[in-house]
Design a protein around this motif. Sequence first.
Motif, PDB file in Angstrom:
ATOM      1  N   TYR A  33       0.839  -1.195   0.000  1.00 35.98           N
ATOM      2  CA  TYR A  33       0.000   0.000   0.000  1.00 35.98           C
ATOM      3  C   TYR A  33       0.875   1.247   0.000  1.00 35.98           C
ATOM      4  CZ  TYR A  33      -2.472  -3.733   2.482  1.00 35.98           C
ATOM      5  OH  TYR A  33      -2.984  -4.950   2.866  1.00 35.98           O
ATOM      6  N   TYR A  35       0.493   5.329   1.052  1.00 33.05           N
ATOM      7  CA  TYR A  35      -0.302   6.360   1.706  1.00 33.05           C
ATOM      8  C   TYR A  35       0.483   7.665   1.651  1.00 33.05           C
ATOM      9  CZ  TYR A  35      -3.387   2.861   3.853  1.00 33.05           C
ATOM     10  OH  TYR A  35      -4.298   1.858   4.066  1.00 33.05           O
ATOM     11  N   PHE A  45      -4.967   7.141   2.033  1.00 31.40           N
ATOM     12  CA  PHE A  45      -4.757   6.038   1.101  1.00 31.40           C
ATOM     13  C   PHE A  45      -4.550   6.541  -0.326  1.00 31.40           C
ATOM     14  CE2 PHE A  45      -5.275   1.872  -0.672  1.00 31.40           C
ATOM     15  CZ  PHE A  45      -5.994   2.042  -1.847  1.00 31.40           C
ATOM     16  N   TYR A  48      -3.333   0.397  -3.682  1.00 28.46           N
ATOM     17  CA  TYR A  48      -3.095  -0.913  -3.099  1.00 28.46           C
ATOM     18  C   TYR A  48      -2.760  -1.906  -4.203  1.00 28.46           C
ATOM     19  CZ  TYR A  48      -4.869  -5.578  -1.790  1.00 28.46           C
ATOM     20  OH  TYR A  48      -5.030  -6.930  -1.617  1.00 28.46           O
ATOM     21  N   ASP A  56      -6.613  -1.487  -6.224  1.00 25.31           N
ATOM     22  CA  ASP A  56      -7.418  -0.312  -5.896  1.00 25.31           C
ATOM     23  C   ASP A  56      -6.529   0.921  -6.006  1.00 25.31           C
ATOM     24  OD1 ASP A  56      -9.615   0.592  -3.062  1.00 25.31           O
ATOM     25  OD2 ASP A  56      -8.974   1.734  -4.816  1.00 25.31           O
ATOM     26  N   SER A  58      -7.932   4.056  -6.267  1.00 27.57           N
ATOM     27  CA  SER A  58      -8.915   5.136  -6.149  1.00 27.57           C
ATOM     28  C   SER A  58      -8.409   6.342  -5.374  1.00 27.57           C
ATOM     29  CB  SER A  58     -10.190   4.604  -5.490  1.00 27.57           C
ATOM     30  OG  SER A  58      -9.916   4.148  -4.182  1.00 27.57           O
ATOM     31  N   GLY A  99      -6.900  -9.273   1.408  1.00 25.68           N
ATOM     32  CA  GLY A  99      -8.276  -8.953   1.758  1.00 25.68           C
ATOM     33  C   GLY A  99      -8.421  -8.164   3.044  1.00 25.68           C
ATOM     34  N   LEU A 100      -7.448  -8.202   3.902  1.00 26.08           N
ATOM     35  CA  LEU A 100      -7.508  -7.449   5.148  1.00 26.08           C
ATOM     36  C   LEU A 100      -6.183  -6.743   5.335  1.00 26.08           C
ATOM     37  CD1 LEU A 100      -8.992 -10.143   7.565  1.00 26.08           C
ATOM     38  CD2 LEU A 100     -10.203  -8.192   6.627  1.00 26.08           C
ATOM     39  N   ASN A 101      -6.229  -5.494   5.738  1.00 32.91           N
ATOM     40  CA  ASN A 101      -4.950  -4.836   6.018  1.00 32.91           C
ATOM     41  C   ASN A 101      -4.810  -4.572   7.505  1.00 32.91           C
ATOM     42  OD1 ASN A 101      -6.921  -2.963   6.094  1.00 32.91           O
ATOM     43  ND2 ASN A 101      -5.900  -1.446   4.839  1.00 32.91           N
TER      44      ASN A 101
ATOM     45  N   TYR B  32     -13.487  -3.112  10.897  1.00 32.66           N
ATOM     46  CA  TYR B  32     -12.166  -3.351  11.462  1.00 32.66           C
ATOM     47  C   TYR B  32     -11.636  -2.038  12.008  1.00 32.66           C
ATOM     48  CZ  TYR B  32     -12.767  -7.466   8.594  1.00 32.66           C
ATOM     49  OH  TYR B  32     -13.282  -8.596   8.026  1.00 32.66           O
ATOM     50  N   MET B  34      -8.521  -0.125  14.245  1.00 31.14           N
ATOM     51  CA  MET B  34      -7.141  -0.241  14.691  1.00 31.14           C
ATOM     52  C   MET B  34      -6.678   1.021  15.390  1.00 31.14           C
ATOM     53  SD  MET B  34      -7.748  -1.261  11.450  1.00 31.14           S
ATOM     54  CE  MET B  34      -7.480  -2.557  10.268  1.00 31.14           C
ATOM     55  N   TYR B  36      -2.920   2.902  15.857  1.00 27.41           N
ATOM     56  CA  TYR B  36      -1.509   2.946  15.509  1.00 27.41           C
ATOM     57  C   TYR B  36      -0.823   3.994  16.371  1.00 27.41           C
ATOM     58  CZ  TYR B  36      -1.973   0.120  11.233  1.00 27.41           C
ATOM     59  OH  TYR B  36      -2.170  -0.896  10.341  1.00 27.41           O
ATOM     60  N   ALA B  92     -11.461   0.156   8.609  1.00 24.76           N
ATOM     61  CA  ALA B  92     -11.605  -0.418   7.278  1.00 24.76           C
ATOM     62  C   ALA B  92     -12.937  -1.155   7.205  1.00 24.76           C
ATOM     63  CB  ALA B  92     -10.452  -1.368   6.969  1.00 24.76           C
ATOM     64  N   GLY B  94     -13.424  -3.875   5.386  1.00 26.00           N
ATOM     65  CA  GLY B  94     -13.217  -5.205   4.833  1.00 26.00           C
ATOM     66  C   GLY B  94     -12.404  -5.178   3.563  1.00 26.00           C
ATOM     67  N   TYR B  95     -12.102  -3.994   3.073  1.00 23.79           N
ATOM     68  CA  TYR B  95     -11.246  -3.858   1.914  1.00 23.79           C
ATOM     69  C   TYR B  95      -9.891  -3.336   2.372  1.00 23.79           C
ATOM     70  CZ  TYR B  95     -15.635  -4.459  -0.470  1.00 23.79           C
ATOM     71  OH  TYR B  95     -16.824  -4.952  -0.889  1.00 23.79           O
ATOM     72  N   ASN B  96      -9.016  -3.169   1.432  1.00 29.26           N
ATOM     73  CA  ASN B  96      -7.642  -2.849   1.813  1.00 29.26           C
ATOM     74  C   ASN B  96      -7.374  -1.360   1.766  1.00 29.26           C
ATOM     75  OD1 ASN B  96      -6.155  -5.578   2.049  1.00 29.26           O
ATOM     76  ND2 ASN B  96      -7.530  -5.740   0.308  1.00 29.26           N
ATOM     77  N   LYS B  97      -8.260  -0.608   2.373  1.00 30.71           N
ATOM     78  CA  LYS B  97      -8.123   0.841   2.370  1.00 30.71           C
ATOM     79  C   LYS B  97      -8.385   1.340   3.788  1.00 30.71           C
ATOM     80  CE  LYS B  97     -10.284   3.003  -0.910  1.00 30.71           C
ATOM     81  NZ  LYS B  97     -11.362   3.653  -1.664  1.00 30.71           N
ATOM     82  N   LEU B  98      -7.340   1.582   4.544  1.00 30.84           N
ATOM     83  CA  LEU B  98      -7.483   2.114   5.890  1.00 30.84           C
ATOM     84  C   LEU B  98      -7.845   3.591   5.816  1.00 30.84           C
ATOM     85  CD1 LEU B  98      -4.450   0.593   7.815  1.00 30.84           C
ATOM     86  CD2 LEU B  98      -6.861   0.116   8.209  1.00 30.84           C
TER      87      LEU B  98
END
Lengths: 115, 110
Positions: A33, A35, A45, A48, A56, A58, A99-101, B32, B34, B36, B92, B94-98
Amino acid sequence: GAGVSQTPSNKVTEKGKYVELRCDPISGHTALYWYRQSLGQGPEFLIYFQGTGAADDSGLPNDRFFAVRPEGSVSTLKIQRTERGDSAVYLCASSAKQGLNTEAFFGQGTRLTVV
Amino acid sequence: QKEVEQDPGPLSVPEGAIVSLNCTYSNSAFQYFMWYRQYSRKGPELLMYTYSSGNKEDGRFTAQVDKSSKYISLFIRDSQPSDSATYLCAMAGGYNKLIFGAGTRLAVHP
């Protein structure tokens, strides 16, 4: 290496120039990723990768920004015709899970200054 | 309105105090959550991860998620000067974009 490595750590460039920022992820991590973190803000973001492909993109702000990961490991973020507003810390992260970060490990970032 | 709101602080506490850090969010799709920690001129490092609502404890750190109120918290017990850093909440769906909050700067003084 033990962690995510980003080079250079600092980059000063003139407005209008082209820059490349490099990210070496943790060995074996398939997800990567990018950022961007502006002063006093949280990371935002950009893009990815899962393997070699951008799953992704976007978050890329405009077509001056482009990123590649040709062999599924090292990634390069490329910025054309840099503007002063591009000045920020560019962070790279990698994770082993798809699928999960939730376990994304970040590098120290590249501090880009456009003068 | 931002998707994730976090008070930037700074928050200054004496050593040994209990610290409470909070974020609110607007997107009900987030599952999800988190926290940091980011030291100056370093990348963020994951402290706590929680899925859906509930509490999670790890040593001096406790994370709470209240999805009904769209509110998450991080508590630090017996705070130490080494805890001085910026704390970022992230979420998130469920996708990979925090999606990160702006971060709260914490200073723990001896």
